[in-house]
Design an enzyme around this catalytic site. Structure first.
Site, PDB file in Angstrom:
ATOM      1  N   HIS A  17       0.798  -1.236   0.000  1.00  0.00           N
ATOM      2  CA  HIS A  17       0.000   0.000   0.000  1.00  0.00           C
ATOM      3  C   HIS A  17       0.830   1.285   0.000  1.00  0.00           C
ATOM      4  O   HIS A  17       0.313   2.349   0.364  1.00  0.00           O
ATOM      5  CB  HIS A  17      -0.964  -0.006   1.193  1.00  0.00           C
ATOM      6  CG  HIS A  17      -0.289   0.066   2.540  1.00  0.00           C
ATOM      7  ND1 HIS A  17      -0.815  -0.533   3.655  1.00  0.00           N
ATOM      8  CD2 HIS A  17       0.860   0.665   2.967  1.00  0.00           C
ATOM      9  CE1 HIS A  17      -0.025  -0.305   4.686  1.00  0.00           C
ATOM     10  NE2 HIS A  17       0.996   0.422   4.294  1.00  0.00           N
TER      11      HIS A  17
ATOM     12  N   HIS B  15      -2.569   4.349   9.733  1.00  0.00           N
ATOM     13  CA  HIS B  15      -1.235   4.827  10.117  1.00  0.00           C
ATOM     14  C   HIS B  15      -1.379   6.080  10.983  1.00  0.00           C
ATOM     15  O   HIS B  15      -1.018   7.177  10.550  1.00  0.00           O
ATOM     16  CB  HIS B  15      -0.404   5.135   8.881  1.00  0.00           C
ATOM     17  CG  HIS B  15      -0.177   3.966   7.966  1.00  0.00           C
ATOM     18  ND1 HIS B  15      -1.137   3.479   7.118  1.00  0.00           N
ATOM     19  CD2 HIS B  15       0.907   3.188   7.769  1.00  0.00           C
ATOM     20  CE1 HIS B  15      -0.646   2.461   6.425  1.00  0.00           C
ATOM     21  NE2 HIS B  15       0.590   2.265   6.810  1.00  0.00           N
TER      22      HIS B  15
ATOM     23  N   HIS C 101       9.808  -4.091   4.548  1.00  0.00           N
ATOM     24  CA  HIS C 101      10.275  -2.698   4.599  1.00  0.00           C
ATOM     25  C   HIS C 101      10.468  -2.256   6.040  1.00  0.00           C
ATOM     26  O   HIS C 101       9.815  -2.743   6.945  1.00  0.00           O
ATOM     27  CB  HIS C 101       9.370  -1.724   3.832  1.00  0.00           C
ATOM     28  CG  HIS C 101       7.950  -1.544   4.299  1.00  0.00           C
ATOM     29  ND1 HIS C 101       7.043  -2.557   4.420  1.00  0.00           N
ATOM     30  CD2 HIS C 101       7.258  -0.410   4.621  1.00  0.00           C
ATOM     31  CE1 HIS C 101       5.861  -2.071   4.793  1.00  0.00           C
ATOM     32  NE2 HIS C 101       5.963  -0.773   4.931  1.00  0.00           N
TER      33      HIS C 101
ATOM     34  N   GLU D  38       3.310  -5.717   8.726  1.00  0.00           N
ATOM     35  CA  GLU D  38       2.015  -5.493   8.048  1.00  0.00           C
ATOM     36  C   GLU D  38       1.525  -6.766   7.348  1.00  0.00           C
ATOM     37  O   GLU D  38       0.331  -6.941   7.127  1.00  0.00           O
ATOM     38  CB  GLU D  38       2.142  -4.347   7.022  1.00  0.00           C
ATOM     39  CG  GLU D  38       2.294  -2.973   7.663  1.00  0.00           C
ATOM     40  CD  GLU D  38       2.474  -1.832   6.648  1.00  0.00           C
ATOM     41  OE1 GLU D  38       2.357  -0.676   7.065  1.00  0.00           O
ATOM     42  OE2 GLU D  38       2.726  -2.097   5.449  1.00  0.00           O
TER      43      GLU D  38
HETATM   44  C1  DHB Z   1       6.113   3.615   3.066  1.00  0.00           C
HETATM   45  C2  DHB Z   1       5.529   2.372   3.225  1.00  0.00           C
HETATM   46  C3  DHB Z   1       4.444   2.202   4.081  1.00  0.00           C
HETATM   47  O1  DHB Z   1       3.859   0.992   4.314  1.00  0.00           O
HETATM   48  C4  DHB Z   1       3.916   3.292   4.742  1.00  0.00           C
HETATM   49  O2  DHB Z   1       2.819   3.104   5.485  1.00  0.00           O
HETATM   50  C5  DHB Z   1       4.496   4.553   4.610  1.00  0.00           C
HETATM   51  C6  DHB Z   1       5.601   4.712   3.765  1.00  0.00           C
HETATM   52  C7  DHB Z   1       7.269   3.809   2.146  1.00  0.00           C
HETATM   53  O3  DHB Z   1       7.772   2.838   1.580  1.00  0.00           O
HETATM   54  O4  DHB Z   1       7.686   4.951   1.940  1.00  0.00           O
HETATM   55 FE    FE Z   2       2.246   1.076   5.836  1.00  0.00          FE
END
Ligand code: DHB
Ligand code: FE
Length: 280
Positions: free
Chosen positions: A12, A59, A193, A240
């Site tokens: 997302h 978030h 991530h 996530e």
């Molecule tokens: C990013 C990824 C995310 O899941 C998020 O909630 C905010 C930023 C990113 O990769 O920049």
């Molecule tokens: Fe996220």
């Protein structure tokens, strides 16, 4: 009776929403990413559901450190795209399905999962970016959406096993709804991530690909992976991915038909994964 026809899984990343909204999808950085969703948009048009049950995480937009629901179901008639600091995304408001949402809440809570009922909230990129990836840029989203928010931001987070069993309870709830509705369930967020700390920028493609394999073939085994493995291997925001297990748990016990699989790095700081599984 309502039934679950298919499940969709996708990352997302908020920058994907910005790339769409600012007309950058054909730029060299973004083109390969959006190419991976061309099939999905066609599939979505050809297999339009009556309702999408969309598992995502907020978030710190609708919720904050004041109140942290582990699992929250949206029972409202509609939801506005949230202002996340750059103004709300220019996307349609999200129309809900209060009757089906209330039925699912009743059934799932009686099945021993304690949900928070949310009658009013805004929805952030966690929900609107998957809709954009699957539906493009329409004037109105193609069907009502039931937002289902999972806390994967502030510890303690729910285990993969609990998410998988919750998915089963959601399946039972949907299959006991009287109207003849075709429902898709989407699991969103991930893949690997980490946005903060010394390991910011972490991507683990090997782990992600194994996660996709196991989500398709061995979801019950995958559900036993403890949260600490997600954080160690897939980064702090890789957690996530437990939300994908809710969608997978809601699928039939028979092997699903794999309609689409896509994996791409990079998109902002995140590895993007995407699957479409149909019930057989
Ligand atoms: C990013 C990824 C995310 O899941 C998020 O909630 C905010 C930023 C990113 O990769 O920049
Ligand atoms: Fe996220």
């Amino acid at each position: 009776m309502a039934r679950i026809t298919a499940s969709v899984y996708t990352s997302h990343v908020p920058a994907i929403g910005a790339a769409l909204d600012l007309g950058k999808t054909q730029e060299p950085y973004w083109q390969p990413l959006f190419a991976g969703y061309e099939f999905s948009k066609r599939w979505m048009k050809e297999n339009r559901p009556d309702v999408v049950f969309l598992v995502y995480n907020d978030h710190a937009t609708a919720f904050s450190l004041d109140i942290i629901p582990t699992f929250a179901i949206g029972t409202a008639a509609s939801y506005e795209p949230a202002d996340e600091g750059w103004g709300p995304r220019p996307v349609p408001r999200v129309v809900g399905h209060p009757e089906l949402a209330a039925h699912i809440a009743q059934s799932v809570i009686q099945d021993d999962f304690d949900l928070t009922i949310v009658n009013r909230m805004d929805v952030d990129h966690g929900l609107t970016v998957p809709l954009s990836l699957m539906c493009g840029q329409p004037d109105a989203w193609p069907c009502p959406v039931i937002p289902f928010a999972v806390n994967v931001v502030q510890y303690p987070v729910p285990s993969g096993r609990r998410c998988f069993h919750l998915g089963r309870a959601i399946r039972k709830a949907i299959e006991s709804y009287d109207d003849d509705l075709k429902v898709q369930i989407w699991g969103t967020g991930g893949m690997s991530h980490q946005l903060q700390g010394p390991r910011a920028g972490l991507i683990n493609a090997e782990w992600d690909k194994r996660f996709l394999d196991r989500l398709i073939e061995d979801p019950a085994g995958l559900a036993d992976v403890p949260h600490i493995d997600y954080v160690r291997e897939a980064g702090s925001e890789g957690i996530e991915l437990v939300m994908w297990l809710i969608a997978r748990g809601a699928m039939s016990d028979r092997a699903p038909r794999l309609r689409h699989r896509f994996y791409h790095v990079p998109a902002s700081n995140t590895a993007v994964g995407h699957l479409i599984l149909e019930n057989t």
